[in-house]
Design a protein around this motif. Structure first.
Motif, PDB file in Angstrom:
ATOM      1  N   TYR A 181      36.612  29.562  46.492  1.00  0.00           N
ATOM      2  CA  TYR A 181      37.969  29.667  45.967  1.00  0.00           C
ATOM      3  C   TYR A 181      38.838  28.441  46.267  1.00  0.00           C
ATOM      4  O   TYR A 181      39.776  28.157  45.551  1.00  0.00           O
ATOM      5  CB  TYR A 181      38.651  30.946  46.487  1.00  0.00           C
ATOM      6  N   ALA A 206      35.395  36.040  53.806  1.00  0.00           N
ATOM      7  CA  ALA A 206      36.083  34.774  53.548  1.00  0.00           C
ATOM      8  C   ALA A 206      37.500  34.819  54.117  1.00  0.00           C
ATOM      9  O   ALA A 206      37.972  33.850  54.716  1.00  0.00           O
ATOM     10  CB  ALA A 206      36.138  34.490  52.051  1.00  0.00           C
ATOM     11  N   GLN A 218      35.613  35.304  33.523  1.00  0.00           N
ATOM     12  CA  GLN A 218      36.022  34.450  34.627  1.00  0.00           C
ATOM     13  C   GLN A 218      35.418  33.058  34.470  1.00  0.00           C
ATOM     14  O   GLN A 218      36.108  32.055  34.586  1.00  0.00           O
ATOM     15  CB  GLN A 218      35.527  35.076  35.923  1.00  0.00           C
ATOM     16  N   ARG A 266      26.856  46.032  43.945  1.00  0.00           N
ATOM     17  CA  ARG A 266      27.391  44.733  43.552  1.00  0.00           C
ATOM     18  C   ARG A 266      28.891  44.662  43.844  1.00  0.00           C
ATOM     19  O   ARG A 266      29.409  43.646  44.279  1.00  0.00           O
ATOM     20  CB  ARG A 266      27.147  44.554  42.055  1.00  0.00           C
ATOM     21  N   GLU A 280      43.446  33.950  45.980  1.00  0.00           N
ATOM     22  CA  GLU A 280      42.545  34.921  45.383  1.00  0.00           C
ATOM     23  C   GLU A 280      41.162  34.568  45.901  1.00  0.00           C
ATOM     24  O   GLU A 280      40.584  33.565  45.499  1.00  0.00           O
ATOM     25  CB  GLU A 280      42.576  34.817  43.855  1.00  0.00           C
ATOM     26  N   TYR A 281      40.657  35.390  46.811  1.00  0.00           N
ATOM     27  CA  TYR A 281      39.354  35.070  47.376  1.00  0.00           C
ATOM     28  C   TYR A 281      38.281  35.191  46.303  1.00  0.00           C
ATOM     29  O   TYR A 281      38.428  35.914  45.340  1.00  0.00           O
ATOM     30  CB  TYR A 281      39.038  36.011  48.545  1.00  0.00           C
ATOM     31  N   GLY A 282      37.210  34.477  46.496  1.00  0.00           N
ATOM     32  CA  GLY A 282      36.096  34.495  45.547  1.00  0.00           C
ATOM     33  C   GLY A 282      35.254  33.267  45.864  1.00  0.00           C
ATOM     34  O   GLY A 282      35.696  32.383  46.605  1.00  0.00           O
ATOM     35  N   ARG A 283      34.054  33.231  45.321  1.00  0.00           N
ATOM     36  CA  ARG A 283      33.140  32.121  45.621  1.00  0.00           C
ATOM     37  C   ARG A 283      33.851  30.782  45.470  1.00  0.00           C
ATOM     38  O   ARG A 283      34.402  30.485  44.422  1.00  0.00           O
ATOM     39  CB  ARG A 283      31.956  32.160  44.657  1.00  0.00           C
ATOM     40  N   ARG A 311      32.761  38.978  34.584  1.00  0.00           N
ATOM     41  CA  ARG A 311      32.149  37.769  35.149  1.00  0.00           C
ATOM     42  C   ARG A 311      32.145  36.642  34.117  1.00  0.00           C
ATOM     43  O   ARG A 311      32.453  35.497  34.431  1.00  0.00           O
ATOM     44  CB  ARG A 311      30.720  38.063  35.609  1.00  0.00           C
ATOM     45  N   PHE A 351      39.392  57.119  33.904  1.00  0.00           N
ATOM     46  CA  PHE A 351      38.390  56.511  34.773  1.00  0.00           C
ATOM     47  C   PHE A 351      37.543  57.560  35.492  1.00  0.00           C
ATOM     48  O   PHE A 351      36.553  57.237  36.124  1.00  0.00           O
ATOM     49  CB  PHE A 351      39.039  55.574  35.790  1.00  0.00           C
ATOM     50  N   SER A 372      42.997  40.907  46.667  1.00  0.00           N
ATOM     51  CA  SER A 372      43.021  39.922  47.740  1.00  0.00           C
ATOM     52  C   SER A 372      44.029  40.271  48.825  1.00  0.00           C
ATOM     53  O   SER A 372      43.827  39.941  49.996  1.00  0.00           O
ATOM     54  CB  SER A 372      43.336  38.540  47.172  1.00  0.00           C
ATOM     55  N   GLU A 409      31.729  51.515  29.385  1.00  0.00           N
ATOM     56  CA  GLU A 409      32.677  50.696  30.149  1.00  0.00           C
ATOM     57  C   GLU A 409      32.124  50.325  31.510  1.00  0.00           C
ATOM     58  O   GLU A 409      32.250  49.199  31.975  1.00  0.00           O
ATOM     59  CB  GLU A 409      34.003  51.434  30.324  1.00  0.00           C
ATOM     60  N   LEU A 410      31.522  51.320  32.150  1.00  0.00           N
ATOM     61  CA  LEU A 410      31.002  51.104  33.497  1.00  0.00           C
ATOM     62  C   LEU A 410      29.995  49.963  33.511  1.00  0.00           C
ATOM     63  O   LEU A 410      29.981  49.126  34.399  1.00  0.00           O
ATOM     64  CB  LEU A 410      30.328  52.401  33.956  1.00  0.00           C
ATOM     65  N   ARG A 451      42.774  47.205  29.934  1.00  0.00           N
ATOM     66  CA  ARG A 451      42.545  48.090  31.075  1.00  0.00           C
ATOM     67  C   ARG A 451      41.387  49.037  30.741  1.00  0.00           C
ATOM     68  O   ARG A 451      40.535  49.309  31.556  1.00  0.00           O
ATOM     69  CB  ARG A 451      43.826  48.872  31.377  1.00  0.00           C
ATOM     70  N   ARG A 497      33.878  57.598  34.839  1.00  0.00           N
ATOM     71  CA  ARG A 497      33.099  56.554  35.511  1.00  0.00           C
ATOM     72  C   ARG A 497      32.725  56.986  36.915  1.00  0.00           C
ATOM     73  O   ARG A 497      31.654  56.658  37.411  1.00  0.00           O
ATOM     74  CB  ARG A 497      33.942  55.306  35.650  1.00  0.00           C
ATOM     75  N   ARG A 536      34.474  38.698  50.092  1.00  0.00           N
ATOM     76  CA  ARG A 536      35.880  38.279  50.125  1.00  0.00           C
ATOM     77  C   ARG A 536      36.530  38.608  51.459  1.00  0.00           C
ATOM     78  O   ARG A 536      37.340  37.837  51.969  1.00  0.00           O
ATOM     79  CB  ARG A 536      36.623  38.924  48.963  1.00  0.00           C
ATOM     80  N   GLN A 565      31.890  46.387  31.684  1.00  0.00           N
ATOM     81  CA  GLN A 565      33.063  45.701  32.223  1.00  0.00           C
ATOM     82  C   GLN A 565      32.741  44.650  33.275  1.00  0.00           C
ATOM     83  O   GLN A 565      33.267  43.550  33.207  1.00  0.00           O
ATOM     84  CB  GLN A 565      34.125  46.701  32.691  1.00  0.00           C
ATOM     85  N   PRO A 566      31.858  44.956  34.240  1.00  0.00           N
ATOM     86  CA  PRO A 566      31.562  43.906  35.222  1.00  0.00           C
ATOM     87  C   PRO A 566      30.924  42.668  34.583  1.00  0.00           C
ATOM     88  O   PRO A 566      31.235  41.544  34.954  1.00  0.00           O
ATOM     89  CB  PRO A 566      30.591  44.570  36.196  1.00  0.00           C
TER      90      PRO A 566
END
Lengths: 679, 280
Positions: free
Chosen positions: A635, B186, A320, B175, A630-633, A317, B230, B154, A308-309, A254, B233, B183, A312-313
């Motif tokens: 999916y 979609a 995933q 981003r 789970e939405y996403g490109r 990615r 957090f 979701s 982290e900011l 987390r 951030r 989403r 993390q992204p």
């Protein structure tokens, strides 16, 4: 600043180097449990191109590392007695020991205090610093100790893998797939200097047991694997150095920091080795953190927050993508019917990071051959080159769909260009309408323009609703409502009416309605029909265990739950002209606890294929009000892929497919036969 | 893309004069006035605040980003929202979400255990109460105020697409907004809804002297202390330079944001002027 770094892997050493470089007054010590020369894991690989970031971070070590790297760009795929080469990839590899010795030397030169053979079993002795860095790997002691602050989540991949070396340099990155009596053995091999390679072996848990690897010692395991890959080793030996078979641990946290403690690299996050980015991630972590400290002049809170900011992204990615890659390698046997080009293409495009266009840039000739192959399978005509897969026709019975794009209708001008337009739902009876506006029966011929696939169905318990302008599943006011029916008297949502359980007589009559609608459709000139067995409609309510609690022969086991939908499918097939194709829209997953199991979903697909459904539109979710993917490109594509390649049914994929490049990639990789483009 | 501005209802030192002046001055310059919601915190009720804004403005839309739905009784909320819509001449946009804190649920005496389902039911009930005139009054807008849904995963995207008119993003780099927007689209396509979802974004800002910026950071730290780490951030994401505001607005527009609401982090009237100048 006084900094204690726990762990002298790439992340810890590199961070120490960069901080010391930034300000020599920092007092930095690195503590490591092993001997400076001890290392496990042979070579490391940097995929994803260059190490440019290292050049700017510390030029001296960059030069030493790049000098030590073996570089290559082709990939070989050895599969079923064939070998296929794909060019244009950028890889480099370096011996892990070599990499560490470069970093150790550089750290020592800058004045970092390196302490080896120090087992860390308590954080206490290290807390007298301004910053404590946990760079102690995937089994991080630091992370474990601070679990309640960092919130780690660790789960294990089901397959087994082990790192071996080999005393030969494979000419390029080589994937080897060897089928044995015990099961499939895969080796991912890459050279890391002039005479040695890393071989990472991956097998399923079952194969591991059948081969007796659970019983064998290190030497026994080495000999067995040498036997399996004898042909590839050409008389050379595999090397073992604590090469144990383990399950890959997925590490997520987390948070990566607590007060003045921060974790880096594998301690904070792991990415599956099959995309070869663990070391690169670790080094980039170190760069980012050191940069944040410089920017914020050593102030702890903003530096750690920025770290982290920013990271993390990026890490998410990559994690995933690496999860998709891991899933792929664990399930690729479903593609063993593919010819070698398609198999290699599928491997290259296993994560959404590499598309048809990306691959064309890397190796245009390979993609040309893939496209020509695809066109040959579609048309029976071989050729030197062919248009991309999207332009290949699809033959279903006597019907030719001119291209592989399917649209849900948006009105005549916008629907041009589609190979197939899948119509909105036509109800087979007034009770089967979704809203009062849903058309009942089929009275008019298909419009001019692209080929239409007429969708017929029965809304079941999702019927009797208002138009969806302000939302779906909004029941009509009582004065306008009609009695809805379903497999069992279970409402679709808490706010919706409880349906009446459809009795035998009702079932027969709905079946007759389906048949009548199919006949009407054929009479007015429709050439393709789709039955709606999806999204919580009447047929779907029989298939999902969430909505079917019947005690008769239409409830209980999957065979029972499929009985009625199959009767309807068979009856329609018998009435629909034999030369014309019949499709089924099918909800292949509920995404809700207690919902349709994956094995049942595949078995259901097999049953529909055997009942002569020519193609399946694979949907997921909407079988109950709270069921959603789970939405996403793209999916929906993994589900289509499973149905197509495990149940053997041609598929139409749906779910956030938004570009033609994605469509080409899905088609060429054999994950679907048609794609619905989101517009 | 339209640009709205937040009302300082939760920043320290905000008072009646500031809020009324703020609303008055924003009316001609911004597309909407946005409010946030939190029960256990020294801040004003979002609907009461918007009612005050409604009284002194003529044209800006009034948007909640978001109100915590499940802690409110739906019939009362429907009446408040319809009244506010009527009092403002049809300018309300009602964003609803789950909120992120259990203490709000505790204080309201509401069990958070089924708040997701509660919110979904609430969306349907609000619409039904207005359409069927179950409690009255009717909202001024013939179809009722637009309903937006906020939240991350979701489930929130599905809820927005299936049962609302759009989505309100919780803030973050372009981003992050783009990912959520894709989403939601979609999920909208999956639900087979006609048209497209409204997509709203938000971001914090503090423009001016280093004291102002520091004060904004202090407020965000305090407001987000409950996140346990957090908050830094969020401080890092605060827009404190004119160029940062412009860059973010441009990037949000490119990602298909319909309306971006910029939320103040200090109780200073000059923020409005400064923001308007940056965006001019």
């Amino acid at each position: 600043m006084k900094i204690n770094v726990l762990g002298a892997g790439p992340a810890g050493l590199y961070f120490a180097i960069l901080m010391k470089r930034a300000d020599p007054r920092h007092e930095i010590a690195v503590f490591e449990r092993n001997h400076p020369d001890a290392t496990f894991g042979w070579g490391v690989v940097f995929s994803e191109g260059s190490l440019d970031e290292l050049e700017h971070a510390d030029y001296e070590s960059y030069v030493s590392i790049t000098d030590a790297c073996a570089n290559w760009n082709p990939i070989d795929v050895r599969y079923r007695g064939t070998s296929t080469r794909i060019r244009g990839n950028v890889f480099s590899g370096v011996g892990r020991k070599h990499l560490l010795s470069i970093l150790q030397a550089r750290a020592a030169e800058l004045g970092v205090d390196l302490v080896f053979l120090r087992e860390v079993d308590s954080l206490e002795p290290y807390l007298d610093a301004d910053l404590i860095v946990g760079a102690d790997g995937a089994n991080s002691f630091v992370r474990h100790t601070l679990a309640d602050r960092l919130g780690p989540l660790i789960d294990l991949a089901p397959s087994k893998y082990a790192w071996f070396g080999a005393d030969l340099a494979f000419p390029v990155f080589t994937y080897i797939f060897r089928e044995t009596d015990w099961g499939l053995f895969q080796a991912h091999c890459y050279p890391y200097d002039e005479s040695r390679s890393t071989m990472v072996l991956l097998i399923s848990e079952e194969t591991w047991q059948r081969a007796g690897l659970d019983q064998l010692d290190e030497q026994g395991s080495l000999e067995l694997c040498e036997g399996v890959f004898a042909e590839d080793l050409q008389g050379h030996r595999m090397l073992s150095n604590r090469s144990l078979w383990i399950n890959f641990p997925w590490v997520h946290c987390r948070s990566w920091h607590a007060d003045n403690l921060v974790i880096l690299g594998d301690a904070a996050h792991t990415a599956h080795w099959s995309i070869g980015s663990g070391t690169k991630l670790a080094l980039e972590d170190a760069i980012c953190l050191a940069r944040a400290f410089v920017k914020h002049r050593g102030r702890l809170d903003p530096s750690l927050a920025e770290f982290e900011l920013e990271r993390q992204p990026v890490v998410e990615r990559l994690q995933q993508a690496s999860r998709i890659s891991c899933d792929y390698f664990q399930s690729l046997q479903r593609y063993f019917t593919f010819d070698r080009l398609q198999f290699a293409y599928q491997l290259m495009t296993r994560t959404p990071r590499v598309s048809h266009t990306n691959l064309t840039v890397r190796d245009a000739d390979f993609v040309r051959r893939v496209e020509a192959d695809f066109a040959e399978r579609a048309t029976g005509r071989a050729g030197y080159a062919a248009p991309p897969p999207i332009f290949a026709p699809l033959h279903l019975r006597s019907l030719t769909i001119p291209n592989r794009l399917a649209f849900f209708p948006r009105g005549a001008p916008l629907d041009q260009g589609a190979g197939l337009v899948i119509s909105g739902l036509h109800a087979v009876s007034p009770e089967g309408r979704v809203t009062p506006e849903t058309p009942v029966g089929i009275s008019s011929p298909p419009p001019d323009g692209p080929l239409v696939c007429l969708q017929i169905g029965h809304a079941g318990r999702r019927g009797s609703c208002r138009q969806s302008r302000f939302g779906v599943d909004r029941p009509l006011p009582e004065t306008d409502a009609w009695q809805v029916v379903s497999a069992s008297p279970i409402a679709h949502a808490p706010w919706m009416p409880v349906p009446r359980e459809l009795d035998r007589q009702g079932m027969e009559s709905v079946c007759i309605d389906f048949v009548a609608a199919a006949r009407q459709a054929a009479e007015v000139g429709h050439r393709m029909l789709m039955l709606d067995f999806s999204r919580g409609g009447l047929m779907a309510s029989f298939i999902s265990p969430l909505s079917n609690r019947r005690q008769d022969e239409f409830g209980g086991s999957l065979e029972n739950r499929m009985r009625y939908p199959l009767q309807v499918l068979n009856a329609v097939r018998a009435a629909w002209p034999p030369e014309l194709p019949l499709a089924v829209a099918f909800s292949a997953a509920d995404h809700v606890k207690g919902g349709l199991r994956q094995s049942d979903s595949l078995a259901a697909a097999v049953m529909m294929r055997e009942a002569a459904a020519d193609i399946l539109l694979v949907l997921t979710g909407q079988t109950t009000f709270d069921s959603h993917p789970e939405y996403g490109r793209m999916y929906g594509v993994p589900c289509s892929d499973r149905v197509r390649n495990e149940a053997g049914a041609p598929t139409i994929a749906f779910g956030q497919i938004t570009t033609l490049d994605e469509v080409n990639t899905i088609l060429a990789a054999g994950r679907a036969d048609l794609c619905v483009l989101d517009r | 893309m339209r640009v709205g501005v937040g009302v300082p209802t939760s920043t320290p030192g905000a008072d009646r004069d500031l809020v009324l002046q703020w609303a008055l001055q924003a009316d001609a310059r911004f597309s909407s006035l946005g409010v946030v919601d939190r029960l256990v915190y020294d801040c004003w009720d979002p609907l009461a605040s918007l009612a005050a804004c409604a009284a002194v403005t003529e044209r800006v839309r009034l948007v909640t980003m978001i109100v915590i739905g499940p802690i409110r009784n739906t019939a009362l909320l429907a009446k408040q929202a319809a009244s506010l819509d009527a009092l403002s001449g049809g300018r309300l946009v009602l964003g609803l979400g789950l909120g992120a804190r259990h203490d709000d649920y505790e204080a309201a005496g509401v069990d958070p255990g089924h708040r997701g389902v509660d919110l979904t039911c609430q969306l349907l009930d609000l619409r039904r109460v207005w359409e069927e005139d179950l409690v009255g009054p009717r909202p001024a807008q013939p179809d009722g105020p637009a309903l937006l849904v906020g939240g991350g995963g979701s489930a929130a995207f599905a809820r927005a697409a299936r049962h609302a008119d759009g989505y309100v993003h919780g803030g973050g780099p372009p981003r992050a907004f783009a990912g959520a927007a894709a989403r939601v689209r979609a999920a909208w396509a999956e639900a087979g809804r006609p048209g497209v979802p409204q997509l709203w974004g938000q971001a914090y800002f503090a423009l001016g002297s280093s004291t102002t910026i520091a004060r904004g950071a202090d407020y965000l730290r305090d407001y987000y202390r409950f996140t346990g780490g957090f908050e830094e951030r969020i401080v890092a994401g605060n827009l404190t330079r004119p160029a940062a505001v412009k860059d973010l607005a441009r990037a949000y527009e490119e990602e298909g944001c319909d309306e971006l609401v910029l939320l103040p982090t200090v109780s200073q009237l000059d923020q409005l002027e400064r923001l308007a100048d940056v965006l001019a």
